[in-house]
Design a protein around this motif. Structure first.
Motif, PDB file in Angstrom:
ATOM      1  N   ARG A  90      12.456  12.155  -2.604  1.00 34.11           N
ATOM      2  CA  ARG A  90      12.267  12.901  -3.651  1.00 34.11           C
ATOM      3  C   ARG A  90      10.766  13.609  -3.289  1.00 34.11           C
ATOM      4  NH1 ARG A  90      11.801   9.624  -9.077  1.00 34.11           N
ATOM      5  NH2 ARG A  90      10.342   8.597  -7.954  1.00 34.11           N
ATOM      6  N   ALA A  91       9.945  12.932  -2.933  1.00 35.93           N
ATOM      7  CA  ALA A  91       8.688  13.444  -2.699  1.00 35.93           C
ATOM      8  C   ALA A  91       8.548  14.452  -1.676  1.00 35.93           C
ATOM      9  CB  ALA A  91       7.623  12.116  -2.243  1.00 35.93           C
ATOM     10  N   LEU A  92       9.172  14.252  -0.554  1.00 42.32           N
ATOM     11  CA  LEU A  92       9.152  15.390   0.385  1.00 42.32           C
ATOM     12  C   LEU A  92       9.969  16.557  -0.002  1.00 42.32           C
ATOM     13  CD1 LEU A  92       9.969  13.162   3.627  1.00 42.32           C
ATOM     14  CD2 LEU A  92       7.847  14.363   2.998  1.00 42.32           C
ATOM     15  N   MET A  93      10.942  16.519  -0.828  1.00 39.90           N
ATOM     16  CA  MET A  93      11.989  17.627  -1.395  1.00 39.90           C
ATOM     17  C   MET A  93      11.094  18.361  -2.123  1.00 39.90           C
ATOM     18  SD  MET A  93      15.706  16.101  -2.067  1.00 39.90           S
ATOM     19  CE  MET A  93      17.160  15.931  -0.600  1.00 39.90           C
ATOM     20  N   GLN A  94      10.269  17.688  -3.065  1.00 36.25           N
ATOM     21  CA  GLN A  94       9.588  18.575  -3.896  1.00 36.25           C
ATOM     22  C   GLN A  94       8.339  19.337  -3.192  1.00 36.25           C
ATOM     23  OE1 GLN A  94       8.470  15.272  -6.751  1.00 36.25           O
ATOM     24  NE2 GLN A  94      10.280  15.795  -7.841  1.00 36.25           N
ATOM     25  N   ARG A  95       7.815  18.795  -2.313  1.00 37.52           N
ATOM     26  CA  ARG A  95       6.594  19.182  -1.436  1.00 37.52           C
ATOM     27  C   ARG A  95       7.125  20.182  -0.561  1.00 37.52           C
ATOM     28  NH1 ARG A  95       1.367  17.676   0.412  1.00 37.52           N
ATOM     29  NH2 ARG A  95       1.147  16.513  -1.750  1.00 37.52           N
ATOM     30  N   TYR A  96       8.280  19.981   0.237  1.00 36.92           N
ATOM     31  CA  TYR A  96       8.488  21.056   1.230  1.00 36.92           C
ATOM     32  C   TYR A  96      10.084  21.570   0.790  1.00 36.92           C
ATOM     33  CZ  TYR A  96       4.837  18.343   3.415  1.00 36.92           C
ATOM     34  OH  TYR A  96       3.725  17.930   3.854  1.00 36.92           O
ATOM     35  N   PHE A 508       2.321   8.318   0.615  1.00 35.10           N
ATOM     36  CA  PHE A 508       3.333   8.794   1.675  1.00 35.10           C
ATOM     37  C   PHE A 508       3.433  10.288   2.192  1.00 35.10           C
ATOM     38  CE2 PHE A 508       7.659  10.445   2.747  1.00 35.10           C
ATOM     39  CZ  PHE A 508       7.976   9.474   3.748  1.00 35.10           C
ATOM     40  N   LEU A 509       3.051  11.123   1.167  1.00 36.11           N
ATOM     41  CA  LEU A 509       2.918  12.613   1.575  1.00 36.11           C
ATOM     42  C   LEU A 509       1.495  12.781   2.327  1.00 36.11           C
ATOM     43  CD1 LEU A 509       3.936  14.229  -1.981  1.00 36.11           C
ATOM     44  CD2 LEU A 509       5.116  14.504   0.458  1.00 36.11           C
ATOM     45  N   ALA A 510       0.646  12.027   2.012  1.00 33.25           N
ATOM     46  CA  ALA A 510      -0.771  12.107   2.816  1.00 33.25           C
ATOM     47  C   ALA A 510      -0.402  11.894   4.489  1.00 33.25           C
ATOM     48  CB  ALA A 510      -1.935  11.247   2.292  1.00 33.25           C
ATOM     49  N   ALA A 511       0.278  10.545   4.204  1.00 31.78           N
ATOM     50  CA  ALA A 511       0.464   9.976   5.906  1.00 31.78           C
ATOM     51  C   ALA A 511       1.370  10.942   6.526  1.00 31.78           C
ATOM     52  CB  ALA A 511       1.280   8.580   5.828  1.00 31.78           C
ATOM     53  N   MET A 512       2.537  11.630   5.887  1.00 31.70           N
ATOM     54  CA  MET A 512       3.408  12.567   6.756  1.00 31.70           C
ATOM     55  C   MET A 512       2.919  13.838   6.753  1.00 31.70           C
ATOM     56  SD  MET A 512       6.317  10.814   7.332  1.00 31.70           S
ATOM     57  CE  MET A 512       7.480  12.040   7.330  1.00 31.70           C
ATOM     58  N   GLU A 513       1.741  14.030   6.197  1.00 25.15           N
ATOM     59  CA  GLU A 513       1.213  15.656   6.197  1.00 25.15           C
ATOM     60  C   GLU A 513       1.150  16.207   7.708  1.00 25.15           C
ATOM     61  OE1 GLU A 513      -0.036  19.223   5.181  1.00 25.15           O
ATOM     62  OE2 GLU A 513       0.578  17.705   3.899  1.00 25.15           O
ATOM     63  N   SER A 514       0.624  15.335   8.616  1.00 22.52           N
ATOM     64  CA  SER A 514       0.372  15.929   9.796  1.00 22.52           C
ATOM     65  C   SER A 514       1.579  16.037  10.596  1.00 22.52           C
ATOM     66  CB  SER A 514      -0.399  14.757  10.882  1.00 22.52           C
ATOM     67  OG  SER A 514       0.506  13.405  11.067  1.00 22.52           O
ATOM     68  N   LEU A 515       2.762  15.521  10.315  1.00 23.74           N
ATOM     69  CA  LEU A 515       4.094  15.909  10.955  1.00 23.74           C
ATOM     70  C   LEU A 515       4.725  16.932  10.283  1.00 23.74           C
ATOM     71  CD1 LEU A 515       5.438  12.278  12.054  1.00 23.74           C
ATOM     72  CD2 LEU A 515       4.333  13.873  13.716  1.00 23.74           C
ATOM     73  N   MET A 516       4.777  16.834   8.934  1.00 25.88           N
ATOM     74  CA  MET A 516       5.276  17.925   8.243  1.00 25.88           C
ATOM     75  C   MET A 516       4.887  19.483   8.274  1.00 25.88           C
ATOM     76  SD  MET A 516       7.904  16.134   6.855  1.00 25.88           S
ATOM     77  CE  MET A 516       8.607  17.430   5.858  1.00 25.88           C
ATOM     78  N   SER A 517       3.539  19.305   8.358  1.00 27.17           N
ATOM     79  CA  SER A 517       2.834  20.760   8.721  1.00 27.17           C
ATOM     80  C   SER A 517       3.467  21.352   9.948  1.00 27.17           C
ATOM     81  CB  SER A 517       1.641  20.643   8.497  1.00 27.17           C
ATOM     82  OG  SER A 517       0.903  19.716   9.632  1.00 27.17           O
ATOM     83  N   LYS A 518       3.711  20.678  10.804  1.00 27.41           N
ATOM     84  CA  LYS A 518       3.962  21.070  12.237  1.00 27.41           C
ATOM     85  C   LYS A 518       5.435  21.403  12.152  1.00 27.41           C
ATOM     86  CE  LYS A 518       0.904  17.981  14.716  1.00 27.41           C
ATOM     87  NZ  LYS A 518       1.046  16.861  15.504  1.00 27.41           N
ATOM     88  N   LEU A 519       6.293  21.246  11.230  1.00 26.69           N
ATOM     89  CA  LEU A 519       7.746  21.510  11.344  1.00 26.69           C
ATOM     90  C   LEU A 519       7.883  22.793  10.596  1.00 26.69           C
ATOM     91  CD1 LEU A 519       9.730  18.277   9.738  1.00 26.69           C
ATOM     92  CD2 LEU A 519       9.240  19.349  12.255  1.00 26.69           C
TER      93      LEU A 519
END
Length: 521
Positions: A90-96, A508-519
């Protein structure tokens, strides 16, 4: 002198012949090993190129969007790990919004819609848009029942085969292991060419497990015949040490490592040795769903001092007539130690005796999810234990209940019971505290280090570690005055706000930011 030289010459010839013989044997083996290594490397390179080609073809067909896949073979279960999965999605869907999401699941006989409906009922979580489910056919490879011996090694090897099935079915851009199958990480990283992240609920092997075997203590993961035999115990220590080394190598493949508690952090840092990539992300607990329920005595909060005293006397007079429910929330797995709960409850009933305020005023409610037939058989054994101890009329089993029923049971409960040794975190403990239940948890792991800790100097719950201490502490809680119980309940409820869904999503979003931003580039 000449004879001595001749003897020395013969020894030299023999040594040279021996060396030539060894070289004639070793050289072909060395060449063969080199050739086989090169063939293996070329094969792995070919597999990697094939999988990356499949990813490029998929992205071209779908319009070029990146995909994130979660590996969660038991996503239709009702435990805390599943709440982490759905809140993460849910968090990732809303952010990305430009990223698509996939869940690898081993659940059979259900549809994706039924799985999502189950998440909505059990956790009150609705995803903002559709996701894709990849149904894996060989989940039995990670079932403990498939490996009566060398279970850790068998399950870990099985997870690699299951991970390969998942990777060949769908090649993502980012792979997230949300169930703790660390041996799938190198498969996706080195063969699939994916970025990988992991959320660790519980280390597969830990120094605590090693100490149990070294000290020869019988537990659910250390059979009696091994604990009684020093040779077998020594062999199992060696086995665990070798496995821990492999586990650390596999886990260190992860680009981002999230752990759910201080206890898990310590073990993962010791095993995976990647401190710069590791952070604590407390699991989401739906505390807000409980906070709208007023505590029982809150209406009298503004009463005068003497009013409180009179009210206390009235409630104490009626306390014996009240039925106190003691509620346990947790999946029916061996490590949850429901047997300890039932035995401690039996001792409590023996202490209370018959009559008003005794046996008939107490009820134990065991709420949990059953993942498979093994869990269902365990529930049958627990029912048998209740009959054996003569407490079956005072114990209720509630399996795979919807969220509203869980909420109702917790709100009505007096004591929230937890008995797992070295519980990695303890979402059920947090939910009990949020509901206003006084928690009695095991004196170890996450409950001891992160949850049942003082809040602004006030007590938030109780800890115990044996049948006798659990029974005695439950009796102590029931003997407290309503005002004393209310104070502990208030402290507990305030303290768990740091474990809310909103806090989890932010971390969770802060921890995943480095990977998601590259995607998204």
């Amino acid at each position: 002198m000449a004879g001595h030289d001749h003897h020395h010459h013969q020894l030299s010839l023999c040594f040279c012949d021996l060396m030539r013989l060894l070289w004639s044997l070793v050289a072909p083996c060395a060449y063969l090993s080199l050739v086989l290594t090169l063939v293996l490397l070329l094969l792995l390179l070919g597999v990697r190129m094939w999988l990356q080609g499949r990813r490029r073809a998929r992205r071209a067909q779908d319009g070029g969007g990146p995909a994130v896949a979660f590996f969660h073979p038991y996503c239709n279960a009702g435990g805390g790990g599943e709440r982490v999965l759905w809140c993460s999605l849910r968090a990732l869907m809303q952010r990305y919004p430009g990223v698509s999401f996939v869940v690898y699941t081993g659940d059979q006989g259900v549809t994706g819609e039924q799985i999502l409906d189950g998440a909505r009922q059990r956790f009150n979580i609705t995803l903002p848009r559709p996701i894709t489910f990849v149904f894996l056919r060989h989940r039995s490879l990670v079932e403990a029942a498939s490996y009566p011996h060398f279970t850790l090694l068998g399950q870990s090897g099985g997870s690699m085969f299951l991970g390969w099935e998942a990777l060949t079915a769908f090649v993502p851009d980012l792979y997230v292991d949300s169930m703790g199958y660390a041996f799938t990480l190198p498969i996706f990283r080195y063969l699939g060419g994916c970025k990988v992240a992991s959320y660790v609920h519980y280390p597969t092997v830990s120094t605590d497990m090693l100490s149990v075997v070294r000290e020869r203590n019988p537990r659910f993961n250390n059979a009696d015949f091994i604990s009684r035999n020093p040779v077998l115990s020594a062999a199992k220590v060696v086995y665990y040490c070798c496995f821990a080394l492999l586990y650390g190598l596999a886990g260190s493949c992860s680009d981002v490592i999230m752990v759910n508690s201080t206890w898990t952090l310590g073990h993962i840092l010791a095993l995976w040795r990647s401190p710069s990539r590791t952070s604590i992300v407390y699991p989401p607990c739906d505390v807000r769903a409980f906070l709208d329920v007023p505590l029982e005595e809150e209406e009298e909060e503004e009463a005068e001092e003497e009013g409180w005293e009179e009210l206390g006397r009235e409630e104490e007079e009626g306390a014996d007539r009240k039925c106190h429910s003691i509620v346990s929330v947790g999946q029916f797995r061996p490590e949850k130690d429901h047997r300890l709960q039932i035995r401690a409850f039996h001792k409590l009933l023996c202490r209370k005796g018959e009559g008003p305020g005794g046996r008939e005023s107490l009820r134990l409610v065991l709420i949990g999810g059953c993942r498979n037939q093994e869990d269902e058989e365990r529930v049958l054994m627990l029912r048998g234990l209740c009959q054996e101890l003569g407490v079956s009329d005072r114990v209720d089993f509630k399996l795979n209940v919807p969220f509203e029923e869980l909420k109702r049971e917790l709100v009505d409960a007096t004591v929230g019971l937890h008995t797992m040794w070295n519980e990695h975190f303890g979402i059920g403990v947090v939910e009990c505290m949020a509901a206003g239940t006084i928690v009695l948890a095991h004196k170890s792991g996450g409950p001891k280090l992160d949850i049942v800790v003082p809040y602004e100097g006030g007590q938030t719950g109780f800890l115990a570690d044996s049948e006798d201490s659990y029974a005695a502490t439950m009796e102590t809680i029931l003997a407290l005055s309503p005002a004393a119980r209310l104070e502990i309940r208030r402290n507990g409820r305030r303290s768990v706000e740091r474990f809310s869904d909103q806090e989890f999503e932010a971390c969770f979003l802060a921890a995943m930011e480095s990977l998601m931003s590259k995607l998204e580039r």
